[in-house]
Design a protein around this motif. Structure first.
Motif, short mmCIF file in Angstrom:
data_model
loop_
_atom_site.label_atom_id
_atom_site.label_comp_id
_atom_site.label_asym_id
_atom_site.label_seq_id
_atom_site.Cartn_x
_atom_site.Cartn_y
_atom_site.Cartn_z
N SER A 98 -0.47 12.66 -13.02
CA SER A 98 -1.08 11.88 -11.95
C SER A 98 -0.12 11.79 -10.77
O SER A 98 1.05 11.47 -10.96
CB SER A 98 -1.40 10.48 -12.46
OG SER A 98 -1.89 9.68 -11.39
N LYS A 145 -3.32 6.61 -10.73
CA LYS A 145 -4.72 6.19 -10.74
C LYS A 145 -5.66 7.34 -11.07
O LYS A 145 -6.58 7.18 -11.86
CB LYS A 145 -5.10 5.59 -9.38
CG LYS A 145 -4.33 4.35 -9.03
CD LYS A 145 -4.67 3.87 -7.65
CE LYS A 145 -3.79 2.69 -7.28
NZ LYS A 145 -4.01 2.24 -5.93
N THR A 146 -5.45 8.47 -10.43
CA THR A 146 -6.28 9.65 -10.66
C THR A 146 -5.46 10.65 -11.46
O THR A 146 -4.32 10.95 -11.12
CB THR A 146 -6.72 10.29 -9.32
OG1 THR A 146 -7.39 9.30 -8.55
CG2 THR A 146 -7.63 11.47 -9.57
N TRP A 147 -6.06 11.12 -12.55
CA TRP A 147 -5.37 12.03 -13.46
C TRP A 147 -5.98 13.42 -13.39
O TRP A 147 -7.19 13.56 -13.23
CB TRP A 147 -5.45 11.49 -14.89
CG TRP A 147 -4.57 10.31 -15.05
CD1 TRP A 147 -4.89 9.00 -14.78
CD2 TRP A 147 -3.21 10.31 -15.46
NE1 TRP A 147 -3.81 8.20 -15.00
CE2 TRP A 147 -2.76 8.97 -15.42
CE3 TRP A 147 -2.33 11.31 -15.85
CZ2 TRP A 147 -1.46 8.62 -15.76
CZ3 TRP A 147 -1.04 10.96 -16.20
CH2 TRP A 147 -0.62 9.63 -16.15
N TYR A 148 -5.11 14.42 -13.54
CA TYR A 148 -5.51 15.82 -13.55
C TYR A 148 -4.96 16.44 -14.82
O TYR A 148 -3.85 16.11 -15.25
CB TYR A 148 -4.94 16.55 -12.33
CG TYR A 148 -5.50 16.04 -11.04
CD1 TYR A 148 -6.59 16.64 -10.44
CD2 TYR A 148 -4.94 14.92 -10.42
CE1 TYR A 148 -7.10 16.16 -9.25
CE2 TYR A 148 -5.45 14.43 -9.24
CZ TYR A 148 -6.53 15.05 -8.66
OH TYR A 148 -7.05 14.57 -7.48
N ARG A 198 -10.42 16.35 -13.60
CA ARG A 198 -9.94 15.15 -12.93
C ARG A 198 -10.62 13.92 -13.53
O ARG A 198 -11.79 13.98 -13.91
CB ARG A 198 -10.26 15.23 -11.44
CG ARG A 198 -9.90 13.97 -10.66
CD ARG A 198 -10.20 14.11 -9.19
NE ARG A 198 -11.61 14.46 -8.99
CZ ARG A 198 -12.05 15.13 -7.93
NH1 ARG A 198 -11.25 15.56 -7.00
NH2 ARG A 198 -13.34 15.39 -7.82
N SER A 199 -9.87 12.81 -13.63
CA SER A 199 -10.42 11.58 -14.17
C SER A 199 -9.79 10.37 -13.50
O SER A 199 -8.61 10.37 -13.16
CB SER A 199 -10.15 11.50 -15.68
OG SER A 199 -10.62 10.27 -16.21
N GLY A 200 -10.58 9.32 -13.38
CA GLY A 200 -10.07 8.05 -12.87
C GLY A 200 -9.76 7.06 -13.97
O GLY A 200 -9.09 6.06 -13.74
N ASP A 201 -10.25 7.36 -15.19
CA ASP A 201 -10.03 6.42 -16.30
C ASP A 201 -9.47 7.07 -17.56
O ASP A 201 -9.21 6.39 -18.54
CB ASP A 201 -11.33 5.69 -16.62
CG ASP A 201 -12.45 6.60 -17.10
OD1 ASP A 201 -12.21 7.82 -17.35
OD2 ASP A 201 -13.60 6.12 -17.23
N TRP A 205 -14.14 12.98 -17.67
CA TRP A 205 -13.46 14.06 -16.95
C TRP A 205 -14.47 14.92 -16.24
O TRP A 205 -15.54 15.22 -16.77
CB TRP A 205 -12.65 14.91 -17.92
CG TRP A 205 -11.51 14.16 -18.51
CD1 TRP A 205 -11.51 13.42 -19.66
CD2 TRP A 205 -10.19 14.06 -17.97
NE1 TRP A 205 -10.28 12.86 -19.86
CE2 TRP A 205 -9.45 13.25 -18.85
CE3 TRP A 205 -9.56 14.57 -16.85
CZ2 TRP A 205 -8.10 12.93 -18.63
CZ3 TRP A 205 -8.23 14.27 -16.63
CH2 TRP A 205 -7.52 13.46 -17.51
#
Length: 74
Positions: A13, A17-20, A35-38, A42
């Protein structure tokens, strides 16, 4: 949840906050970027590699915010 059957490899990240995460499915010969916010849901945002010998892909964030992906194709 994320796409079923894909293997995730070292999520990162740039902001906490935003994960890849690069994901691969060697039987299909594809690596994709998700990509995911939580961390649970995904979304696919790109194809990294498609071809034989597909394996783990490393990602790194550059200082200007761009993402660099280096596929490990054998």
């Amino acid at each position: 949840m994320g796409p079923s059957g894909w293997l995730f490899w070292r999520p990162k990240s740039p902001d906490g906050k935003t994960w890849y995460v690069p994901a691969y499915w060697w039987e299909h010969g594809r690596s994709i970027l998700l990509r995911s916010g939580d961390g649970l849901e995904w979304q696919q945002i790109s194809t990294i590699y498609q071809g034989e010998g597909n394996d783990e892909t490393a990602i790194e964030f550059l200082p200007d915010g761009r993402l660099l992906a280096t596929p490990d194709s054998r």
